[in-house]
Enzyme design. Structure first.
Site, PDB file in Angstrom:
ATOM      1  N   TYR A  64       0.840  -1.273   0.037  1.00 35.24           N
ATOM      2  CA  TYR A  64      -0.098   0.064  -0.069  1.00 35.24           C
ATOM      3  C   TYR A  64       0.906   1.230   0.001  1.00 35.24           C
ATOM      4  CZ  TYR A  64      -2.964   3.615   1.704  1.00 35.24           C
ATOM      5  OH  TYR A  64      -3.588   4.831   1.973  1.00 35.24           O
ATOM      6  N   GLU A 102      -3.120   7.511  -3.920  1.00 40.23           N
ATOM      7  CA  GLU A 102      -3.171   6.132  -3.578  1.00 40.23           C
ATOM      8  C   GLU A 102      -2.981   5.035  -4.465  1.00 40.23           C
ATOM      9  OE1 GLU A 102      -5.882   4.813   0.205  1.00 40.23           O
ATOM     10  OE2 GLU A 102      -6.562   3.926  -1.489  1.00 40.23           O
TER      11      GLU A 102
END
Ligand code: GDP
Ligand code: MN
Length: 380
Positions: free
Chosen positions: A101, A189
């Site tokens: 992530y 993101e």
């Protein structure tokens, strides 16, 4: 403004971040043609601006034309958390060794950029944050200094990615930081950022929110206007130049100045109501803008009562009162309006309203009185 995954990936690609080749399509036939061109296997991905598409069945692998056709037919038109899928992104499938992530956003509390990196990607980051917060490596970046290569290396090492991914991850994160700052985003993101079995690192998903205050220096953003996923209320408000955000309650709110509108939402909540929206008509709002605002709120089927809360400064209360009266003449009101006017020309404004007071137009002396009244009406 939120981008779709494929638009985010196109942005990432412009900053050198590796993404899989792909095509955005709107029909089953176009999906199969795109998949044939890309070569199998491919992934078909629902383009909706909510997370968890994978779990909802909006992401499918296809190894042949027949499979691509079947999956495209399933996913197009499907509803994911209230969003209907109108666009599919088809990309070359990737082999995955590990899922990470990575993100950048603004940490308002410390007035610095915040980078987050975790070796536990693929799942929702909120879940990682709740269950194993130590698994997220954070870095604060001063926007004046930028993200140095040394700081980026140290950050990646702290996150404990597979050592085989380190060098490529440092490159991706530096590029992602540039995409975030030069690209004028509020959020970038990548979840998952993947390490492939042959040691490459690339972005398998993209979530980007652009800072609309920077629109004046990004002509290319006009391409997003037609595709922006707005609810119908937001679309109407935007076309009328109103600063509007849809919410879930039943009390329509109109105010001037973001601060006053925010406090109005709070006070309505405090007395047991639920706002249907945020709507700031801004400073110097004239009669026409006010009438437009009333119209937009009146078209919202969930609204049961409307609260107009104006503090006159540049905006004059008599003009606001005229706007409300004009709106009453222009639209057939579905719900009662409670109006609280104070500040510049409040006396004149109240006098205008007094001439039109009825069951559907009620004046209230203070913000709290107005909130109580409107919540009572909304519950009736
Ligand atoms: P989200 O569920 O909306 O976050 O959608 P993502 O784009 O993140 O995809 C969800 C999951 O699907 C990923 O975490 C991967 O495990 C899987 N996935 C997506 N693309 C591929 C791919 O090219 N190959 C493989 N094997 N899995 C993929
Ligand atoms: Mn994802």
């Amino acid at each position: 403004m939120d981008l779709f995954e494929y638009q985010g990936k196109q942005l990432f690609a412009r900053y050198g971040i590796p993404v899989s080749p792909g095509e955005a399509v709107e029909t089953v036939d176009a999906a199969v043609a795109a998949a044939d061109r890309l070569g199998y296997s491919v992934v078909l991905k629902a383009q909706v601006q909510v997370g968890g598409r994978g779990k909802a069945g909006g992401i499918k692998l296809a190894a042949s034309s027949d499979e691509a056709r079947a999956h495209a037919a399933d996913i197009l038109g499907m509803e994911i958390k209230g969003h209907v899928v109108g666009v599919l992104w088809i990309e070359k499938a990737s082999d995955i060794a590990e899922e990470y992530y990575a993100s950048f956003t603004l940490d308002r509390a410390v007035k610095l950029h915040l980078g987050m990196l975790s070796a536990q990607g693929g799942v929702e980051i909120e879940q990682v944050a709740a269950e194993s917060p130590q698994a997220i490596a954070r870095i604060h970046v001063d926007p004046v200094d930028g993200l140095s290569e040394a700081a980026c290396w140290a950050w990646v090492e702290r996150a404990g990615l597979n050592p085989a991914a380190t060098e490529a991850a440092v490159q991706v994160l530096s590029d992602l930081y540039r995409a975030y700052t030069d690209g004028d985003a509020d959020l970038v993101e990548i979840n998952p950022l993947v390490l492939t079995p042959d040691g490459r690192v690339h972005a398998l998903d993209a979530k980007v929110t652009l800072d609309e205050n920077a629109a004046f220096r990004h002509e290319e953003w006009s391409a997003y206007e037609g595709t922006e996923a707005l609810d119908p209320r937001e679309r109407e408000a935007k076309s009328k130049g109103l600063n509007y955000i849809g919410l879930d309650g039943e009390v329509g709110i109109i105010g001037n100045g973001a601060g006053l509108v925010m406090s109005t939402l709070d006070v309505v909540n405090q007395v047991g109501g639920a706002p249907a929206n945020f709507l700031d008509v801004g400073g110097g709002a004239g009669a026409d803008l006010l009438a437009n605002a009333v119209e937009v709120i009146n078209n919202d089927p969930q609204v049961r009562a409307i609260l107009v809360n104006i503090f006159g400064g540049i905006t004059k209360c008599d003009e606001v009162a005229n706007g409300i009266v004009e709106a009453l003449g222009r639209v057939e009101l579905r719900s009662p309006i409670v109006v609280r006017l104070d500040g510049t020309n409040a006396t004149e404004g109240r006098a205008i309203l007094a001439g039109h007071e009825s069951d559907t137009l009620i004046a209230a002396p203070t913000m709290l009185d107005a909130a109580r009244k409107v919540v009572e009406l909304a519950k009736r």
